[in-house]
Write a protein that holds these residues in place. Sequence first.
Motif, PDB file in Angstrom:
ATOM      1  N   ARG A   2       0.777  -1.246  -0.071  1.00 21.67           N
ATOM      2  CA  ARG A   2      -0.098  -0.228  -0.070  1.00 21.67           C
ATOM      3  C   ARG A   2       0.806   1.235  -0.114  1.00 21.67           C
ATOM      4  O   ARG A   2       1.790   1.353   0.846  1.00 21.67           O
ATOM      5  N   THR A   4       0.904   5.404   0.530  1.00 20.49           N
ATOM      6  CA  THR A   4      -0.084   6.537   0.943  1.00 20.49           C
ATOM      7  C   THR A   4       0.018   7.801  -0.042  1.00 20.49           C
ATOM      8  O   THR A   4       1.133   8.510   0.128  1.00 20.49           O
ATOM      9  N   CYS A   5      -0.691   8.022  -0.800  1.00 17.41           N
ATOM     10  CA  CYS A   5      -0.577   9.256  -1.832  1.00 17.41           C
ATOM     11  C   CYS A   5      -0.989  10.511  -0.868  1.00 17.41           C
ATOM     12  O   CYS A   5      -1.862  10.603  -0.101  1.00 17.41           O
ATOM     13  N   PRO A  10      -3.932   6.361   1.874  1.00 16.09           N
ATOM     14  CA  PRO A  10      -3.706   5.123   1.639  1.00 16.09           C
ATOM     15  C   PRO A  10      -4.313   4.362   0.457  1.00 16.09           C
ATOM     16  O   PRO A  10      -5.596   4.652   0.381  1.00 16.09           O
ATOM     17  N   ARG A  11      -3.521   3.845  -0.231  1.00 13.97           N
ATOM     18  CA  ARG A  11      -4.178   3.235  -1.697  1.00 13.97           C
ATOM     19  C   ARG A  11      -3.450   1.753  -1.980  1.00 13.97           C
ATOM     20  O   ARG A  11      -2.222   1.686  -1.545  1.00 13.97           O
ATOM     21  N   ASP A  12      -4.082   0.991  -2.540  1.00 17.51           N
ATOM     22  CA  ASP A  12      -3.463  -0.447  -2.908  1.00 17.51           C
ATOM     23  C   ASP A  12      -2.520   0.120  -4.127  1.00 17.51           C
ATOM     24  O   ASP A  12      -2.610   0.916  -4.970  1.00 17.51           O
ATOM     25  N   ARG A  13      -1.461  -0.663  -4.477  1.00 12.59           N
ATOM     26  CA  ARG A  13      -0.299  -0.071  -5.453  1.00 12.59           C
ATOM     27  C   ARG A  13      -0.724  -0.345  -6.751  1.00 12.59           C
ATOM     28  O   ARG A  13      -0.202   0.036  -7.636  1.00 12.59           O
ATOM     29  N   ARG A  14      -2.206  -1.175  -7.025  1.00 12.33           N
ATOM     30  CA  ARG A  14      -2.492  -1.510  -8.076  1.00 12.33           C
ATOM     31  C   ARG A  14      -3.054  -0.120  -8.627  1.00 12.33           C
ATOM     32  O   ARG A  14      -3.524  -0.231 -10.000  1.00 12.33           O
ATOM     33  N   GLU A  15      -3.115   0.796  -7.995  1.00 12.72           N
ATOM     34  CA  GLU A  15      -3.802   2.138  -8.431  1.00 12.72           C
ATOM     35  C   GLU A  15      -2.680   2.975  -9.175  1.00 12.72           C
ATOM     36  O   GLU A  15      -3.009   4.135  -9.820  1.00 12.72           O
ATOM     37  N   HIS A  57       0.226   7.963  -9.996  1.00 15.01           N
ATOM     38  CA  HIS A  57      -1.222   7.623  -9.425  1.00 15.01           C
ATOM     39  C   HIS A  57      -1.955   7.496 -10.483  1.00 15.01           C
ATOM     40  O   HIS A  57      -3.062   8.521 -10.780  1.00 15.01           O
TER      41      HIS A  57
END
Length: 91
Positions: A2, A4-5, A10-15, A57
């Motif tokens: 994960r 953190t933008c 926090p976001r999953d790395r697939r984004e 992102h």
Amino acid sequence: MRLTCPLCGPRDRREFYYYGSDDYLNRPAEGDGPQAWDAYLHLRDNPAGITHDLWYHDMGCSSWLRVTRNTVTHEIHAVDAVAAPAKGGAK
């Protein structure tokens, strides 16, 4: 993993789209020979330990991010904005 933008949290790395080492930002100068461009486009180090990577992102706010991470432990140490989001904002 994960990330953190700074804008989205926090976001999953697939984004995100991984672009490689932050050396990617250091393009060869105009007029540099083919060897400089070959090295820039194709030759990459694969270090074990702390790295500074360039991520985009893609599925979020369209920010360019510099991610400091440990390639051995997968720990994320920092996520910093490199450039403002693209015009048009989030998707």
